[in-house]
Every structure is written in structure tokens, then in C-alpha cells.
Enzyme design. Structure first.
Site, PDB file in Angstrom:
ATOM      1  N   SER A  42       0.857  -1.186   0.000  1.00 39.05           N
ATOM      2  CA  SER A  42       0.000   0.000   0.000  1.00 39.05           C
ATOM      3  C   SER A  42       0.888   1.229   0.000  1.00 39.05           C
ATOM      4  O   SER A  42       2.025   1.170   0.482  1.00 39.05           O
ATOM      5  CB  SER A  42      -0.870   0.009   1.264  1.00 39.05           C
ATOM      6  OG  SER A  42      -1.500   1.267   1.447  1.00 39.05           O
ATOM      7  N   TYR A  54      -0.991  -0.690  10.608  1.00 39.48           N
ATOM      8  CA  TYR A  54      -1.209  -0.806   9.168  1.00 39.48           C
ATOM      9  C   TYR A  54       0.037  -0.361   8.401  1.00 39.48           C
ATOM     10  O   TYR A  54       0.517  -1.059   7.504  1.00 39.48           O
ATOM     11  CB  TYR A  54      -2.430   0.017   8.740  1.00 39.48           C
ATOM     12  CG  TYR A  54      -2.849  -0.245   7.316  1.00 39.48           C
ATOM     13  CD1 TYR A  54      -3.599  -1.369   6.998  1.00 39.48           C
ATOM     14  CD2 TYR A  54      -2.498   0.626   6.291  1.00 39.48           C
ATOM     15  CE1 TYR A  54      -3.989  -1.625   5.683  1.00 39.48           C
ATOM     16  CE2 TYR A  54      -2.882   0.379   4.985  1.00 39.48           C
ATOM     17  CZ  TYR A  54      -3.628  -0.741   4.683  1.00 39.48           C
ATOM     18  OH  TYR A  54      -4.009  -0.989   3.388  1.00 39.48           O
TER      19      TYR A  54
END
Length: 165
Positions: A42, A54
Site C-alpha cells: 500500500s 497498518y
């Protein structure tokens, strides 16, 4: 403010799964004569993202992909990753509509990405057309990580100057 439980859950889902997947698949791919592994990271793995777990997991996917590219090269296995930006998925739609509209203003392409666009990059990396690409990352984010903040500032200034507000 990340709880230990959330940390472990996100790391297990986003990072450990990549490790386990490569560990399980590499011998099978090698036995077949080689091939390609494509991991999904990501753009959150390129900046100081607002979620510690994350961001750490997505940075980790980038690192594991590069390690895999090195370790599996002798077995004719290529390992790459894609780094999607804002993609119109159920996960993105589960958040605040205000967040989506505001963050989209920072995308120079002025739209969200489509899942099919991510899939096309994966297909390319899995194909023989990418046979000399390994240990690489493809950022697919409509320019967000290239220039998003300044793009948004300039657009906001232009709107302010044209309206006088």
C-alpha cells in the site's frame, strides 16, 4: 493509541500472511520451474500513515518482497509488490464519506482507483512480459504519493483566489 491486540491482528493479517504464503508457495513454484509472486502492499507503506500497525505491516510487505526476490532468484522465482493508493473497495467505502471526498481532492488523477486497475498490474507482473522484473514495486495511486499534498494546496489556493474567499 494502538492496542497490543490490534497490533498483532493487523500484523498477522497483512504481514505474516505474506510470509506464510511465500514460504508455502516458493517450493511449489520452484518445483514447477519458476514463476512469479506478487504481494499487495500500500502507499501507506511509503509514508508515516496514521495507523501504526497498518503502516508497519505495509512497509514490511515491501521488505519481505525484496528479501523474497533475493532468496528465490536461484529458483527462477520473481517477487514484486504493488502499492495501491485509494481504491474504490468495500473497505474504503466503509469509512466516512467525508474522508473519501476530502482525500480524493489530493489525488492528481482526481478519482479513486479501480480494483481492475490493480488486477491488471498483478497480471502483468505474473506474466512473462515482466520476466526481468524482480524486487520491484509498482505504485498505483493516481499520483497521490508523487504530488498529492502540493496538488491539493495548489487547487485550494486557485479556488480561494478565484472566489475571493
Amino acid at each position: 493509541d494502538t492496542s497490543v491486540e490490534d497490533w498483532h491482528r493487523v500484523i498477522e493479517i497483512n504481514l505474516s500472511s505474506i510470509f506464510y504464503g511465500m514460504k508455502a508457495m516458493a517450493p511449489l513454484i520452484a518445483k514447477a520451474g519458476g514463476g512469479s509472486i506478487v504481494n499487495i502492499s500500500s502507499i501507506a507503506g511509503t509514508v508515516g500513515y496514521f495507523s501504526a500497525s497498518y503502516a508497519a505491516s505495509k512497509w514490511g510487505v515491501r521488505g519481505l518482497s525484496k528479501v523474497g526476490a533475493t532468496e528465490f532468484a536461484d529458483s527462477n522465482i520473481r517477487v514484486n509488490s504493488i502499492l495501491p493508493g485509494l481504491v474504490d473497495t468495500p473497505m474504503l467505502r466503509s469509512g466516512s464519506p467525508n474522508f473519501r471526498s476530502e482525500i480524493q481532492k489530493s489525488v492528481p488523477a482526481n478519482r479513486l482507483g479501480e480494483a481492475a486497475e490493480m488486477a491488471e498490474a498483478v497480471v502483468f507482473l505474473l506474466s512473462d512480459k515482466s520476466r526481468y522484473i524482480t524486487g520491484s514495486e509498482i505504485v498505483i495511486d493516481g499520483g497521490l504519493s508523487s504530488n498529492g499534498l502540493f496538488y491539493r494546496i495548489m487547487n485550494d489556493l486557485e479556488v480561494t483566489e478565484s472566489t475571493g474567499q
